[in-house]
Design an enzyme around this catalytic site. Structure first.
Site, PDB file in Angstrom:
ATOM      1  N   LEU A 149       0.856  -1.180   0.000  1.00 32.19           N
ATOM      2  CA  LEU A 149       0.000   0.000   0.000  1.00 32.19           C
ATOM      3  C   LEU A 149       0.894   1.233   0.000  1.00 32.19           C
ATOM      4  CD1 LEU A 149      -2.739  -0.937   2.655  1.00 32.19           C
ATOM      5  CD2 LEU A 149      -3.010  -0.876   0.170  1.00 32.19           C
ATOM      6  N   ASP A 150       0.436   2.304  -0.655  1.00 27.67           N
ATOM      7  CA  ASP A 150       1.201   3.544  -0.677  1.00 27.67           C
ATOM      8  C   ASP A 150       1.369   4.103   0.737  1.00 27.67           C
ATOM      9  OD1 ASP A 150       1.290   3.376  -3.412  1.00 27.67           O
ATOM     10  OD2 ASP A 150      -0.318   4.832  -3.753  1.00 27.67           O
ATOM     11  N   LYS A 151       2.337   4.982   0.882  1.00 29.46           N
ATOM     12  CA  LYS A 151       2.638   5.571   2.190  1.00 29.46           C
ATOM     13  C   LYS A 151       1.417   6.239   2.805  1.00 29.46           C
ATOM     14  CE  LYS A 151       5.803   8.828   4.467  1.00 29.46           C
ATOM     15  NZ  LYS A 151       6.959   9.750   4.278  1.00 29.46           N
ATOM     16  N   THR A 208      -1.744   5.629   2.143  1.00 28.23           N
ATOM     17  CA  THR A 208      -2.940   4.786   2.087  1.00 28.23           C
ATOM     18  C   THR A 208      -3.052   3.931   3.340  1.00 28.23           C
ATOM     19  OG1 THR A 208      -2.845   4.698  -0.331  1.00 28.23           O
ATOM     20  CG2 THR A 208      -4.156   3.011   0.765  1.00 28.23           C
ATOM     21  N   HIS A 217       0.059   2.875  -7.823  1.00 29.62           N
ATOM     22  CA  HIS A 217      -0.865   4.000  -7.601  1.00 29.62           C
ATOM     23  C   HIS A 217      -2.135   3.855  -8.437  1.00 29.62           C
ATOM     24  CE1 HIS A 217       2.625   5.625  -5.670  1.00 29.62           C
ATOM     25  NE2 HIS A 217       3.223   6.002  -6.775  1.00 29.62           N
TER      26      HIS A 217
END
Length: 258
Positions: A101-103, A105, A211
């Protein structure tokens, strides 16, 4: 079981690193140095040593983690908190994150020491669905929804995204929704922009491009300000699990995924 797999599951971080250690002569099986990673061993009876220390066999484990925003999905990082910083040292050996998961998110992230489990969930051919909740600046009309559902271009030279599912929960202007929603916790908007439209809802995808959710929504004119993964396949995030906490999956939950 292969020797390199045994080490990856029980102790060493990755299968590749396990193979390197074996080839370097750092591993013994029943007192004999072994340099062939593919050798078959009996995990419950053979004595495996790494640098002359016995490595105990570890059964397969599966964790659900409620990822908070602000940490990156990596084992180590010189500048940022990582998801592994939230795990107790006794639980960290041999496990790895399933996808990422993105930072910024939040939400459901799985961890395991089972490579087959990881492959089943992440293999593109299996089309495992991942469902996300989002808040975004912008609006989604019927045409936008159809584009998201049918496949959309998110980058030059990339194939269209696979069909997705979109469900809009609320939409309107920021000034209208600020008090009845918690968007203010995630995004501080300047007062001069209070009249701009915002929308929230669920987007379900079956891919894992970088993303991807943000890029898909950006392609229809929406700027994501909050994103949370709430489910993978048939497994839904346990909302009683606080951010930054983890727990073992139940046998029933594991079966839902495999």
């Amino acid at each position: 079981m292969r020797l390199d797999k045994f080490l990856a599951v029980s102790f060493i971080e990755t299968r590749k690193k396990s193979r390197d250690y074996i080839k370097e002569g750092k591993v013994k099986v029943n007192g004999e140095v072994i340099t062939e990673p593919a050798i078959e061993i009996k995990e419950n009876t053979d004595i495996i040593e790494y640098l002359d220390k016995v490595v105990a066999y570890r059964e397969k484990v599966y964790y659900m983690f409620h990822k908070p925003a602000g940490c990156i999905t990596a084992r180590k990082d010189a500048d940022n908190i990582t998801v592994f910083d939230f795990f107790h040292e006794d639980n960290i050996n041999g496990i790895f994150h399933v996808g990422r998961l993105d930072k910024d998110t939040e939400g459901l992230l799985l961890f395991t020491n089972d490579g087959d489990f990881d492959h089943q969930l992440m293999c593109p051919e299996r089309h495992v669905e991942k469902k996300y909740f989002f808040w975004a600046l912008g609006s989604l009309d019927e045409e936008d929804r159809k584009r998201l559902e049918n496949g959309i271009s998110i980058g030059e030279g990339e194939a269209l995204t696979k069909p997705a599912k979109i469900e809009v929960i609320k939409y309107g202007k920021y000034e209208e929704l600020e008090k009845e929603t918690d968007i203010g916790k995630f995004y501080n908007i300047e007062s001069k922009h209070y009249n701009q439209p915002i929308v929230c809802g669920y987007l379900t995808i079956s891919e894992g491009r970088k993303h991807q959710v943000k890029r898909m929504l950006k392609s229809v004119g929406c700027y994501v300000v909050y994103l949370k993964r709430i489910s993978i396949g048939e497994l839904t995030l346990d909302e009683t699990l606080e951010k930054g906490h983890y727990r073992m999956l139940t046998e029933e939950e594991v079966q839902k995924l495999i």
